[in-house]
Design an enzyme around this catalytic site. Structure first.
Site, PDB file in Angstrom:
ATOM      1  CG  ASP A  67      37.938  41.619  38.283  1.00  0.00           C
ATOM      2  OD1 ASP A  67      39.132  41.383  38.034  1.00  0.00           O
ATOM      3  OD2 ASP A  67      37.262  42.453  37.660  1.00  0.00           O
ATOM      4  CB  THR A  68      36.262  36.626  42.199  1.00  0.00           C
ATOM      5  OG1 THR A  68      35.714  36.498  40.870  1.00  0.00           O
ATOM      6  CG2 THR A  68      35.422  35.819  43.168  1.00  0.00           C
TER       7      THR A  68
END
Length: 410
Positions: free
Chosen positions: A203-204
Site C-alpha cells: 500500500d505504502t
C-alpha cells in the site's frame, strides 16, 4: 478520464459474455473461513442496494490452509457477481497485484475481510475515480472528520508510521495502511509493475509512487472500528515497512523508477494556467530558483567576508562563487528542474561550472572596473558591487540552466 459504463447491474443474454463491471472490489483473505461469508453477504447486499454502478466482488485467497477457499467457491456459485482467485503463495500485495492486473473493471478497490471500515464510505471513495478527477483514492482514519474506535497502542503505531513516512519520503497523504483503497485500472496497469513489495508495505509503496509521479490521491474520512481478532503481526510488519522505506528511498535516489515517463503516460498535466508567451512550468521554476538563489547569495556573502582577508577581494570572490556554484547546481537540479538520480549528474555539474565561469568573468570584471576607478573602494562597496553583479549573473544563470543544462528535464 471519465467512465461511461455506469449502468446498474443486469444479467446478460444467454451465451452473451458479461460486460466489464465499473467496479471490482477485491477481498484478500488468508484462513478467514469464519469471517468471509458474512463479509461477502453484507458487501453484496450493500453494493446491490446502494451502488449505481455495475460491480464484481473478487475473493483473493492467499494460500489458505483451512476451508476459506471452499467457502469462497460456494459464495461464487450462489452470487453471479462474486468470483474467486486462488494464489499458491501468501501476501496481500501479491494478491492485489495479480487480481488488479487481470481485472477488466474500470475502477479497482480492495477492503479488509473484517469490514472495519463503514461501507458508506465506498461510494465517496470511488466517485472521483469514476469521474476521472483522481487517480487513486484512500480511506483515512487520521482525518479530523474520521470516527475511529481502536486501542491506544494501534493508534500510536499508526500515527508514528505515517509521521515517519512524511519525514523520510516527504509524503503528503495521511494514512498509508487503512485497508480501504481504490485505483483506476489504467493507473494500476502503469504503476503496479514498479511496485516490488508483496506484503503489507505494498500500500505504502503504491501511494508513494503515485504521489512522486504527480498523480492525484483523493482521501475519504472513514468510520473505522478496530478488529480485535486481527492476525497482523505488528512488530514484524513494522520491521518490514522500515526496510521498504529504505529500499524505495534508494530507488528514487538512484533514479531507477521512471517517474517522469509515468507522469507523461498517465497524462497528469501541470496545474499552472497556460498564459500566452509563458512556457508551462516557468512560474514554478522561477520561484524555486529564486529560493535557491537567496540561499546561495547568503552563503556567498558569508564566504566572501570570511575569505577576504586571506585571499583578497578577487580570490574571495572566486572561491565563494566556486563553492556556491556547486551547491547551487545541485539544488537547482533537484528542486527547480526536478532531475532525480545520478544519471548525467557529472555532466550537469560540468555544465554548471561553465555557467560559474561566465558568472565569475562578469563579477570579476565588475570588481576590476571598480578598482580601476578607485584605489581603495572599501570592503562594503566591493560587496555591494559584487552582489549587484551577481544579480545580473543570476538571471544569466537561470536562462542557461533552463535552456541548456537542464533543458531535457523541463
Amino acid at each position: 478520464m471519465a467512465f461511461t459504463n455506469l449502468a446498474p447491474v443486469r444479467a446478460g443474454l444467454p451465451g452473451e459474455p458479461a460486460p466489464a463491471p465499473v467496479l471490482d472490489v477485491v477481498i484478500p483473505v488468508y484462513n478467514e473461513e469464519i469471517d468471509l461469508e458474512p463479509c461477502v453477504r453484507r458487501l453484496h447486499a450493500h453494493l446491490s442496494a446502494d451502488l449505481p454502478y455495475t460491480f464484481r466482488i473478487t475473493v483473493a485467497d492467499n494460500a489458505s490452509t483451512d476451508t476459506t477457499l471452499e467457502v469462497a467457491q460456494r459464495l461464487a456459485r450462489e452470487y453471479p457477481h462474486v468470483r474467486v482467485v486462488h494464489l499458491a503463495e501468501k501476501g496481500r500485495g501479491r494478491a492485489l497485484r495479480q487480481v488488479w492486473l487481470d481485472s477488466d473493471a474500470a475502477v479497482l478497490a480492495y477492503m479488509d475481510v473484517d469490514l472495519s471500515t463503514d461501507l458508506a464510505g465506498l461510494l465517496p471513495l470511488i466517485a472521483p475515480l469514476v469521474s476521472g478527477h483522481s487517480d487513486v483514492a484512500i480511506g483515512t482514519r487520521l482525518h479530523r472528520g474520521s470516527r475511529v474506535v481502536r486501542g491506544a497502542k494501534r493508534e500510536f503505531i499508526s500515527r508514528s508510521y505515517n509521521l515517519m513516512l512524511r519525514h523520510t519520503l516527504s509524503t503528503k497523504f495521511t494514512d498509508a495502511q487503512c485497508g480501504f483503497k481504490a485505483i483506476r485500472r489504467d493507473v494500476a496497469q502503469a504503476l503496479l509493475p514498479h511496485v516490488e513489495d508483496n506484503a503489507w508495505f505494498f500500500d505504502t509503496e503504491l501511494l508513494v509512487l503515485t504521489e512522486r509521479a504527480g498523480l492525484r490521491i483523493h482521501e475519504v474520512p472513514v468510520d473505522w472500528i478496530d478488529d480485535p481478532g486481527s492476525t497482523v503481526h505488528i512488530y514484524s510488519t513494522a520491521r518490514d515497512d522500515i526496510r521498504g522505506i529504505i529500499r524505495i528511498g534508494r530507488a528514487f535516489a538512484a533514479g531507477r523508477i521512471p517517474l517522469h515517463d509515468l507522469s507523461v503516460q498517465l497524462g497528469r498535466s501541470s496545474p499552472e494556467p497556460r498564459t500566452p508567451g509563458v512556457p508551462v512550468g516557468l512560474t514554478r521554476q522561477l520561484v524555486r530558483f529564486a529560493g535557491v538563489g537567496v540561499l546561495s547569495t547568503l552563503a556567498y556573502i558569508v564566504l566572501f567576508l570570511g575569505l577576504h582577508s586571506p585571499l583578497g577581494a578577487q580570490g574571495a570572490n572566486a572561491a565563494a562563487l566556486l563553492i556556491t556554484a556547486i551547491g547551487n547546481t545541485a539544488l537547482n537540479r533537484r528542486f527547480t528542474f526536478g532531475v532525480r538520480g545520478r544519471n548525467r549528474n557529472a555532466l550537469h555539474q560540468a555544465q554548471g561550472l561553465i555557467v560559474f565561469a561566465l558568472a565569475l568573468a562578469l563579477t570579476s570584471g565588475t570588481l576590476l572596473a571598480l578598482h580601476t576607478a578607485s584605489d581603495d573602494p572599501g570592503r562594503n562597496l566591493e560587496l555591494a558591487v559584487t552582489v549587484a553583479a551577481n544579480a545580473v549573473a543570476t538571471l544569466m544563470r537561470f536562462l542557461l540552466l533552463r535552456r541548456w543544462v537542464f533543458r531535457a528535464a523541463r
